[in-house]
Design an enzyme around this catalytic site. Structure first.
Site, PDB file in Angstrom:
ATOM      1  CD1 TRP A 132      -0.039  -1.542   3.098  1.00 47.83           C
ATOM      2  CD2 TRP A 132       0.739   0.547   3.275  1.00 47.83           C
ATOM      3  NE1 TRP A 132       0.806  -1.498   4.182  1.00 47.83           N
ATOM      4  CE2 TRP A 132       1.303  -0.229   4.315  1.00 47.83           C
ATOM      5  CE3 TRP A 132       1.086   1.900   3.187  1.00 47.83           C
ATOM      6  CZ2 TRP A 132       2.184   0.296   5.265  1.00 47.83           C
ATOM      7  CZ3 TRP A 132       1.970   2.423   4.120  1.00 47.83           C
ATOM      8  CH2 TRP A 132       2.500   1.618   5.146  1.00 47.83           C
ATOM      9  CG  ASN A 133       5.057   1.140   0.603  1.00 46.62           C
ATOM     10  OD1 ASN A 133       4.602   0.355  -0.233  1.00 46.62           O
ATOM     11  ND2 ASN A 133       6.336   1.158   0.905  1.00 46.62           N
ATOM     12  CB  SER A 209       6.230  -8.488   5.735  1.00 48.12           C
ATOM     13  OG  SER A 209       5.422  -9.644   5.512  1.00 48.12           O
ATOM     14  CD  GLU A 230      11.184  -3.907  -2.330  1.00 42.06           C
ATOM     15  OE1 GLU A 230      11.791  -3.990  -1.232  1.00 42.06           O
ATOM     16  OE2 GLU A 230      10.215  -3.185  -2.514  1.00 42.06           O
ATOM     17  CB  CYS A 264      11.071  -1.183   1.509  1.00 43.00           C
ATOM     18  SG  CYS A 264      10.871  -0.865  -0.244  1.00 43.00           S
ATOM     19  CD  GLU A 362      11.266  -2.463   6.842  1.00 37.47           C
ATOM     20  OE1 GLU A 362      11.340  -1.729   5.834  1.00 37.47           O
ATOM     21  OE2 GLU A 362      10.755  -3.596   6.833  1.00 37.47           O
TER      22      GLU A 362
END
Length: 458
Positions: A132-133, A209, A230, A264, A362
């Site tokens: 979603w980012n 994730s 990724e 990320c 993270e």
């Protein structure tokens, strides 16, 4: 992966619209259609014809740029200026593959073996599972190269940005892509599993994730199909003794707070060489972080927006509290901002020991970890002391030496004297637990193709 598709405005915290999950019958019919279109239509079109449709979709995207930027900001809370930049970048990516597809996919002669050539051909249905980012950028990184290559794409978007996903799919419909060439599916996790198991799906790509990547990678591997992953990052930012400190501070702030830290490849760990310079860097970053004001992300004057969800906010608060309980010191922030929506104070944490859980985690939000070291060697060792290896940044006035330091970083991407950057021609991807495979550039179009050897006697 959650599969409750709905728009929750992160600025207000209100549920605004629900979208039904696909039924098993709908998913099955979508795969039937996608495979049929691949076998009987899309793969047989010329690269130029496929590229023209992708280019047309890019034109439509540019024509609706402000509307789609506002939609992104409304649905996931990104600052409006950053949403506009994302929309423009997405259009550039689509144009890039439309323009360069024929060159990237051209047959190549093997000069050492007369009569031998390698052709590049599509392989079939590609299943993409996206976050979603970056609601449009993540989709375009898969759709643009794979459609130009002659594959068809089934896209499972993140459940929290369904309107963005529908709007992107509509671009290809309006551009003239046949039904099934690009398919948006609001699928459940069991349905995704069955798609991966189906032989007609020939490749799988996921951005997400570690946990999701491990599950998808294992299932794809079991079914003997190519996968690109990724995953997360805990990107270090090294400030060398000769770096322009003011420049490194401002670039470090921008690099940490893009998408409110929900990127990320954003700079997550500041590592400064020299205790005196470390104090000056920490003071400078603290001053900038502390000057930022929360507000409506749709307003140009806002520089602190919400994180995407209540769940994300609570997870970040838990990370902060756990770090504190294990001896870390909160230099700035660390609390929820008392207003409607999902707002977290920009936060800086230091005194993080290797035993602290935060050392390996993270932080997917506006949280920066800070470390001071005495030598360059310590900085490199600390930067590499993570299971992740996505991006990294090095600041130094001696550019040649900064590049030498960059060569020692265990990451897929390193930027010198700049925060992380992305562009159509720049390969994107990581090593270690940040995943494998590449998106964007010529490498991105080559992940899901058959490099076929054809040899004739001479």
């Amino acid at each position: 992966m959650s599969t409750e598709y709905q728009t929750i405005n992160p600025t207000t915290g209100q549920v605004e619209k629900d979208f039904p999950e696909a039924t098993d019958k709908e998913v099955s019919a979508a795969l039937d259609k996608a495979h049929h279109v691949y076998e009987n239509d899309w793969r047989h079109r010329s690269i130029a014809e496929r590229g023209a449709i992708v280019a047309k979709a890019a034109t439509l995207l540019r024509q609706s740029s402000e509307e789609l930027s506002q939609l992104m900001t409304h649905e996931m809370g990104k600052l409006i200026a950053q949403s506009r930049l994302e929309v423009n970048l997405v259009a550039d990516i689509m144009d890039y593959y439309a323009k360069n597809g024929e060159k990237f996919l051209a047959k190549k002669e093997i000069k050492e073996v007369p009569g031998a050539i390698v052709t590049t051909e599509p392989i079939g249905v590609i299943l993409a599972i996206e976050p979603w980012n970056f609601p449009f950028y993540q989709l375009a990184r898969v759709a643009a190269p794979q459609l130009v290559a002659g594959n068809v794409v089934m896209m499972k978007p993140a459940p929290s940005v369904p309107q963005c996903a529908l709007a992107y799919a509509e671009l290809f419909r309006k551009a003239g892509a046949p039904e099934g060439a690009y398919t948006n599916i609001f699928a459940t996790i069991p349905q995704v599993d069955r798609l991966i198991d189906d032989f007609r799906v020939r490749g799988v790509t996921l951005t997400g994730s570690e946990r999701a990547g491990a599950a998808v990678g294992a299932r794809a591997g079991k079914n003997l199909k190519k996968v690109v992953l990724e995953l997360g990052g805990s990107d270090p930012l090294i400030v060398l003794p000769d770096a322009d400190l003011e420049h490194a501070i401002m670039q470090g702030v921008i690099g940490r707070l893009m998408a409110m830290g929900q990127a990320c490849a954003s700079s997550k760990r500041y590592i400064v060489v020299g205790k005196d310079r470390a104090k000056a860097y920490l003071d400078g970053v603290t001053q900038v972080f502390g000057s930022l004001q929360p507000g409506d992300p749709a307003e140009d004057s806002t520089n602190v927006g919400p994180v995407v969800s209540e769940r994300s906010l609570n997870g970040l608060l838990d990370q902060i509290e756990t770090a504190k309980a294990n001896g870390a010191r909160i230099v700035l922030g660390g609390k929820r901002i008392q207003r409607s929506g999902f707002y977290l104070e920009p936060t800086i944490i230091t005194d993080i020991t290797p035993e602290n859980p935060l050392f390996q985690q993270e932080t997917f939000g506006p949280i920066a970890s800070f470390y001071a070291v005495e030598t360059e060697e310590e900085a490199i060792k600390l930067a590499n002391a993570t299971k992740f290896g996505l991006g990294a940044t090095v600041f130094g006035s001696d550019v040649a030496h900064a590049q030498e330091v960059a060569s020692k970083m265990e990451s897929g991407m390193v930027w010198v004297n700049s925060f992380s950057n992305s562009g159509p021609a720049l390969p994107f991807g990581g090593v270690k637990n940040s995943g494998f495979g590449r998106e964007l550039s010529e490498f991105g179009i080559g992940e899901f193709v058959n490099h076929k050897l054809i040899q004739i006697p001479v």
